[in-house]
Write a protein that holds these residues in place. Structure first.
Motif, PDB file in Angstrom:
ATOM      1  N   SER A   1      56.547 144.360  56.125  1.00 23.68           N
ATOM      2  CA  SER A   1      55.163 144.099  55.720  1.00 23.68           C
ATOM      3  C   SER A   1      54.574 145.300  54.991  1.00 23.68           C
ATOM      4  O   SER A   1      53.625 145.164  54.224  1.00 23.68           O
ATOM      5  CB  SER A   1      54.307 143.722  56.921  1.00 23.68           C
ATOM      6  OG  SER A   1      54.162 144.831  57.758  1.00 23.68           O
TER       7      SER A   1
ATOM      8  N   GLU B   1      58.314 143.218  48.832  1.00 29.75           N
ATOM      9  CA  GLU B   1      59.189 142.516  49.769  1.00 29.75           C
ATOM     10  C   GLU B   1      59.965 141.407  49.044  1.00 29.75           C
ATOM     11  O   GLU B   1      61.117 141.130  49.360  1.00 29.75           O
ATOM     12  CB  GLU B   1      58.357 141.936  50.912  1.00 29.75           C
ATOM     13  CG  GLU B   1      59.221 141.368  52.018  1.00 29.75           C
ATOM     14  CD  GLU B   1      58.434 140.591  53.051  1.00 29.75           C
ATOM     15  OE1 GLU B   1      57.203 140.746  53.122  1.00 29.75           O
ATOM     16  OE2 GLU B   1      59.063 139.817  53.782  1.00 29.75           O
TER      17      GLU B   1
ATOM     18  N   ARG C   1      50.031 138.692  55.992  1.00 35.96           N
ATOM     19  CA  ARG C   1      49.987 139.773  56.997  1.00 35.96           C
ATOM     20  C   ARG C   1      49.104 139.324  58.164  1.00 35.96           C
ATOM     21  O   ARG C   1      49.355 139.623  59.310  1.00 35.96           O
ATOM     22  CB  ARG C   1      49.378 141.050  56.404  1.00 35.96           C
ATOM     23  CG  ARG C   1      50.030 141.513  55.146  1.00 35.96           C
ATOM     24  CD  ARG C   1      51.398 142.139  55.436  1.00 35.96           C
ATOM     25  NE  ARG C   1      51.994 142.592  54.189  1.00 35.96           N
ATOM     26  CZ  ARG C   1      52.937 141.917  53.547  1.00 35.96           C
ATOM     27  NH1 ARG C   1      53.394 140.788  54.028  1.00 35.96           N
ATOM     28  NH2 ARG C   1      53.443 142.384  52.422  1.00 35.96           N
TER      29      ARG C   1
ATOM     30  N   HIS D   1      57.436 137.388  54.345  1.00 39.06           N
ATOM     31  CA  HIS D   1      56.043 137.230  54.796  1.00 39.06           C
ATOM     32  C   HIS D   1      55.193 136.496  53.784  1.00 39.06           C
ATOM     33  O   HIS D   1      54.152 135.996  54.102  1.00 39.06           O
ATOM     34  CB  HIS D   1      55.389 138.608  54.959  1.00 39.06           C
ATOM     35  CG  HIS D   1      55.918 139.399  56.100  1.00 39.06           C
ATOM     36  ND1 HIS D   1      55.292 139.460  57.314  1.00 39.06           N
ATOM     37  CD2 HIS D   1      57.024 140.154  56.207  1.00 39.06           C
ATOM     38  CE1 HIS D   1      55.981 140.234  58.132  1.00 39.06           C
ATOM     39  NE2 HIS D   1      57.031 140.670  57.482  1.00 39.06           N
ATOM     40  N   LEU D   2      55.568 136.600  52.500  1.00 39.65           N
ATOM     41  CA  LEU D   2      54.588 136.236  51.470  1.00 39.65           C
ATOM     42  C   LEU D   2      54.614 134.766  51.132  1.00 39.65           C
ATOM     43  O   LEU D   2      55.588 134.102  51.328  1.00 39.65           O
ATOM     44  CB  LEU D   2      54.843 137.072  50.220  1.00 39.65           C
ATOM     45  CG  LEU D   2      54.711 138.568  50.476  1.00 39.65           C
ATOM     46  CD1 LEU D   2      55.240 139.352  49.294  1.00 39.65           C
ATOM     47  CD2 LEU D   2      53.256 138.932  50.709  1.00 39.65           C
TER      48      LEU D   2
ATOM     49  N   SER E   1      54.492 145.444  50.907  1.00 35.96           N
ATOM     50  CA  SER E   1      53.607 144.582  50.114  1.00 35.96           C
ATOM     51  C   SER E   1      54.456 143.572  49.335  1.00 35.96           C
ATOM     52  O   SER E   1      55.483 143.100  49.820  1.00 35.96           O
ATOM     53  CB  SER E   1      52.714 145.426  49.188  1.00 35.96           C
ATOM     54  OG  SER E   1      51.870 144.583  48.433  1.00 35.96           O
TER      55      SER E   1
ATOM     56  N   ASP F   1      59.884 148.250  57.975  1.00 39.04           N
ATOM     57  CA  ASP F   1      58.779 147.345  58.276  1.00 39.04           C
ATOM     58  C   ASP F   1      58.487 146.613  56.981  1.00 39.04           C
ATOM     59  O   ASP F   1      57.864 147.154  56.070  1.00 39.04           O
ATOM     60  CB  ASP F   1      57.557 148.149  58.734  1.00 39.04           C
ATOM     61  CG  ASP F   1      56.308 147.276  58.845  1.00 39.04           C
ATOM     62  OD1 ASP F   1      56.429 146.032  58.721  1.00 39.04           O
ATOM     63  OD2 ASP F   1      55.207 147.836  59.045  1.00 39.04           O
TER      64      ASP F   1
END
Ligand SMILES: NC(=O)c1ccc[n+]([C@@H]2O[C@H](COP(=O)([O-])OP(=O)(O)OC[C@H]3O[C@@H](n4cnc5c(N)ncnc54)[C@H](OP(=O)(O)O)[C@@H]3O)[C@@H](O)[C@H]2O)c1
Length: 334
Positions: free
Chosen positions: A187, A193, A97, A333-334, A190, A185
């Motif tokens: 993000s 995703e 993030r 994202h992760l 958490s 969204d």
């Protein structure tokens, strides 16, 4: 210092939770309220009103309070910590993030700030969510937050400190969490995703390491950790916590295809999910059982976690579609 034991029947206990607008923190708040404790939840920015809305939809407003803590790493919290029976500190940015260095820096500074303020306000116990779930503690930046907390706890025996480190955490969002998901969204999902990404045929980014836990079990572990026994009796309390069940992404895709046939055409190719020799990892089960009272056979099964998570994500997606939003493109994202 003598630490009083308490039970869920003692309903006047008052806990403060940070990170209550987050995936894990909101489950912690929900479980505390379900157990009829009083809670004070810290949030920041627009999440303050959203958190009030989310909790009000499910709980009586005389059992919770939402306060503004704009910066978890600084500021005088004494007015909020007076008379508080315990703190669960679950606020920290997930790496991904923000950049990894910033995430580690905020984690350490946030944990130490909360601990110092807790000592100052004579709060008897603090449970800190660890950013990692490895045992023993790794060297280097990944272990730095835990190391700082462990060192603090050793120096300040007047406060009882527990570190709870859940593995990759998945599961349904707790009731009301849709308030934090008003639009697509990724993000805000958490770690879920990664499960949402399994609903993409072109996805190739499947988690590369084994070990998972259902968010309901992760939240339960935090609440059990509020209940002692103290470190003065049982030694340092740092727990890496992982489901003992086989948590395989290949199995998850298979069970989703079988039980949710309407999603079959959306699923990632299950053969892309890695196979491992072990689908969980070793943790201190005896200590987790003895100290937390968390039994290995009480963990939610992986199939249920996978299906409940997907149902929750599809529900959120339905709300987005009703508002005219497109299903968001895959961005991991992760
Ligand atoms: N999810 C996992 O798999 C996992 C596994 C192990 C450990 N953890 C740890 O568990 C904690 C919570 O994770 P999560 O999955 O619930 O993440 P999340 O959904 O992204 O929630 C993070 C929470 O921390 C708050 N926060 C982040 N940066 C902050 C700051 N600078 N000041 C104040 N609040 C801040 C967020 O507030 P806003 O909503 O205002 O941004 C949010 O409430 C983190 O410490 C994470 O490292 C997570």
């Amino acid at each position: 210092m003598a630490f009083p034991l308490f039970t869920v029947s003692q309903l006047s206990l008052f806990f403060q939770v940070t990170g209550g607008s987050g995936f894990i923190g909101y489950h912690i708040l929900s479980q505390l309220l379900n157990n009829r404790y009083f809670v004070r939840a810290a949030a920041r920015g627009k999440k303050i009103e959203l958190l009030k809305k989310a909790l009000s939809a499910n709980y009586s407003s005389d059992r919770f309070e939402v306060i503004e803590v704009a910066d978890i790493t600084s500021g005088d919290l004494s007015q909020y910590l007076k008379g508080v029976d315990g703190i669960i500190h679950a606020a920290a940015p997930l790496p991904g993030r923000v950049d990894v260095e910033t995430a580690f820096k905020i984690s350490i500074e946030g944990s130490l700030h909360i601990l110092r303020e807790a000592v100052h306000a004579k709060v008897p116990r603090v449970v800190v969510t660890s950013s990692i779930a490895t045992f023993p503690l790794p060297q280097g930046p990944f272990g730095a937050n835990d190391l700082a907390v462990v060192e603090f706890a050793e120096k300040h025996t007047e406060i009882d400190v527990t570190l709870a480190g859940p593995a990759f955490t998945y599961g349904p969002f707790a009731p009301g969490f849709e308030c934090f998901l008003p639009e697509p969204d990724l993000s805000a999902l958490s770690t879920n995703e990664s499960i949402y990404a399994l609903l993409r045929p072109g996805n190739t980014r499947i988690p590369i390491a084994p070990g998972a836990i259902d968010v309901r079990d992760a939240a339960r572990a935090h609440i059990l950790a509020l209940k002692f026994p103290p470190s003065t009796e049982v030694g340092p309390k740092r727990f890496a916590i992982v489901s003992p069940h086989r948590s395989s992404y290949r199995d998850a895709l298979t069970i989703i295809a079988k039980e949710r046939p309407e999603l079959k055409d959306r699923l990632t190719d299950a053969t892309l999910a890695r196979e491992w020799s072990l689908y969980t990892f070793p943790v201190e089960w005896q200590k987790i059982d003895d100290v937390l009272g968390l039994k290995a056979d009480s963990f939610i099964l992986w199939d249920k976690t996978a299906l409940d998570t997907v149902d929750s994500l599809v529900h959120a997606e339905g709300l987005w579609k009703e508002k005219g939003f497109e299903v968001p493109p895959l961005f991991h994202h992760l």
